[in-house]
Design a protein around this motif. Structure first.
Motif, short mmCIF file in Angstrom:
data_model
loop_
_atom_site.label_atom_id
_atom_site.label_comp_id
_atom_site.label_asym_id
_atom_site.label_seq_id
_atom_site.Cartn_x
_atom_site.Cartn_y
_atom_site.Cartn_z
N ASN A 47 -51.50 -28.29 3.26
CA ASN A 47 -50.15 -27.83 3.60
C ASN A 47 -50.17 -26.32 3.85
OD1 ASN A 47 -49.80 -26.49 0.99
ND2 ASN A 47 -49.64 -28.54 0.16
N LYS A 48 -49.08 -25.85 4.40
CA LYS A 48 -48.97 -24.43 4.75
C LYS A 48 -49.10 -23.53 3.52
CE LYS A 48 -45.65 -23.46 7.58
NZ LYS A 48 -44.37 -23.08 8.19
N GLU A 49 -48.54 -23.97 2.40
CA GLU A 49 -48.58 -23.15 1.18
C GLU A 49 -50.01 -22.92 0.71
OE1 GLU A 49 -46.52 -25.89 1.53
OE2 GLU A 49 -44.77 -24.63 2.01
N ASN A 50 -50.84 -23.96 0.72
CA ASN A 50 -52.25 -23.80 0.32
C ASN A 50 -52.99 -22.88 1.27
OD1 ASN A 50 -51.79 -25.52 -1.80
ND2 ASN A 50 -52.84 -27.26 -0.89
N GLU A 52 -51.62 -20.47 3.17
CA GLU A 52 -51.11 -19.12 2.95
C GLU A 52 -51.69 -18.51 1.68
OE1 GLU A 52 -46.85 -19.62 2.89
OE2 GLU A 52 -46.69 -19.29 5.04
N LYS A 53 -51.79 -19.30 0.63
CA LYS A 53 -52.34 -18.81 -0.63
C LYS A 53 -53.78 -18.34 -0.45
CE LYS A 53 -53.35 -20.18 -5.35
NZ LYS A 53 -53.38 -21.26 -6.31
#
Length: 106
Positions: A47-50, A52-53
């Motif tokens: 996902n985008k969050e992973n 971005e992290k």
């Protein structure tokens, strides 16, 4: 080698990319935490969050000082970028085969 941090039934994928300062080549972040020229070598994020992290970790660690334009790319299926721009970056310019990463023998 393909590394995935996702479930098989999800449809979104993300990868990290940048350009090398040395020669301007597009590179992709791998599961071995290297930067390679082939999209197929890239680590897939679920996902985008992973994505971005991990991107922020790389930027903050200052280990990517030889890169510019670090960002994540959304894929519509494994190893197929969602945007035309990223397709050109992944599969080479439409101007000359010399600059296509697939024309380079590893």
């Amino acid at each position: 080698m393909v590394s995935q941090d996702r479930q098989a039934d999800q449809s979104d994928y993300y990868v990290l990319t940048a350009n090398r300062l040395l020669d301007g080549r597009v590179v992709w972040f791998t599961p071995q935490e290297h930067w390679e020229i082939m999209l197929e070598d890239a680590q897939l994020f679920s996902n985008k969050e992973n994505a971005e992290k991990k991107l922020q970790e790389i930027i903050q660690s200052n280990t990517a000082h030889f890169l510019i334009d670090l960002h994540y790319v959304e894929l519509i299926n494994p190893f197929h970028p969602a945007s035309a721009r990223e397709n050109i970056r992944a599969f080479g310019p439409s101007t000359h085969p010399e600059f296509n990463p697939r024309s380079i023998i590893r």
